[in-house]
Scaffold this active site. Sequence first.
Site, PDB file in Angstrom:
ATOM      1  N   HIS A  85       0.846  -1.201   0.000  1.00 27.93           N
ATOM      2  CA  HIS A  85       0.000   0.000   0.000  1.00 27.93           C
ATOM      3  C   HIS A  85       0.876   1.243   0.000  1.00 27.93           C
ATOM      4  O   HIS A  85       2.006   1.220   0.487  1.00 27.93           O
ATOM      5  CB  HIS A  85      -0.950   0.027   1.205  1.00 27.93           C
ATOM      6  N   HIS A 111       0.709   5.321   1.171  1.00 24.07           N
ATOM      7  CA  HIS A 111       0.026   6.349   1.952  1.00 24.07           C
ATOM      8  C   HIS A 111       0.058   7.661   1.157  1.00 24.07           C
ATOM      9  O   HIS A 111       1.121   8.054   0.674  1.00 24.07           O
ATOM     10  CB  HIS A 111       0.754   6.607   3.275  1.00 24.07           C
TER      11      HIS A 111
HETATM   12  P1  AMP Z   1       1.923   0.435   7.429  1.00 26.61           P
HETATM   13  O1  AMP Z   1       1.765  -1.055   7.207  1.00 26.61           O
HETATM   14  O2  AMP Z   1       2.739   0.766   8.647  1.00 26.61           O
HETATM   15  O3  AMP Z   1       2.378   1.173   6.207  1.00 26.61           O
HETATM   16  O4  AMP Z   1       0.513   1.054   7.768  1.00 26.61           O
HETATM   17  C1  AMP Z   1      -0.703   0.381   7.740  1.00 26.61           C
HETATM   18  C2  AMP Z   1      -1.766   1.415   7.858  1.00 26.61           C
HETATM   19  O5  AMP Z   1      -3.020   0.774   7.736  1.00 26.61           O
HETATM   20  C3  AMP Z   1      -1.777   2.189   9.195  1.00 26.61           C
HETATM   21  O6  AMP Z   1      -1.594   3.573   8.932  1.00 26.61           O
HETATM   22  C4  AMP Z   1      -3.139   1.875   9.771  1.00 26.61           C
HETATM   23  O7  AMP Z   1      -3.719   2.977  10.432  1.00 26.61           O
HETATM   24  C5  AMP Z   1      -3.941   1.471   8.533  1.00 26.61           C
HETATM   25  N1  AMP Z   1      -5.054   0.585   8.795  1.00 26.61           N
HETATM   26  C6  AMP Z   1      -5.026  -0.566   9.505  1.00 26.61           C
HETATM   27  N2  AMP Z   1      -6.248  -1.124   9.533  1.00 26.61           N
HETATM   28  C7  AMP Z   1      -7.063  -0.299   8.817  1.00 26.61           C
HETATM   29  C8  AMP Z   1      -8.448  -0.332   8.476  1.00 26.61           C
HETATM   30  N3  AMP Z   1      -9.248  -1.312   8.886  1.00 26.61           N
HETATM   31  N4  AMP Z   1      -8.940   0.679   7.726  1.00 26.61           N
HETATM   32  C9  AMP Z   1      -8.139   1.680   7.315  1.00 26.61           C
HETATM   33  N5  AMP Z   1      -6.832   1.762   7.603  1.00 26.61           N
HETATM   34  C10 AMP Z   1      -6.298   0.787   8.352  1.00 26.61           C
END
Ligand code: AMP
Length: 136
Positions: free
Chosen positions: A99, A101
């Site tokens: 993903h 951001h």
């Molecule tokens: P990262 O893997 O550290 O790049 O970030 C994962 C991101 O996914 C974090 O910023 C979380 O806040 C976000 N996240 C986790 N679960 C959900 C969800 N159910 N809906 C939206 N965002 C999510």
Amino acid sequence: MEDTIFMKIIRREIPAEIVYEDADTIAFLDVKPTAPGHTLVVPKKPVQNIFDADDETLAAVMRTVRKISPAVRDAVGAHGVHINSNHGEAAGQIVFHLHFHIIPRHSRDEFRFWPQNDYLKGDAATIAEKIRIGIK
Ligand code: AMP
């Protein structure tokens, strides 16, 4: 690859504020935003990160990042966006489904993402050569 929370969002098994979807990608608000409007762009194909992603999946994700970034910026009256992606646990990756951001940035916000350091003499050339050799 294990099922992730993002696959559950793609399959509509859990709620999310979905802002865009096409055949290959989906984008929704991050549930814990760094700033309001913080959006995640995710491929529907379950790849973990940059280390196992194929070119087509990455291209599809970046097309969506490009397409929706202006709308993310404008929706919250921001002046730019920070596009970030974590790959691997050491890099802070929590959800092991690729993903990107999109984080709105305002001219006078106080975010400081990247420390800037200096190389010791010769280190830059050594590391650059290791990278050149390692590219497959
Ligand atoms: P990262 O893997 O550290 O790049 O970030 C994962 C991101 O996914 C974090 O910023 C979380 O806040 C976000 N996240 C986790 N679960 C959900 C969800 N159910 N809906 C939206 N965002 C999510």
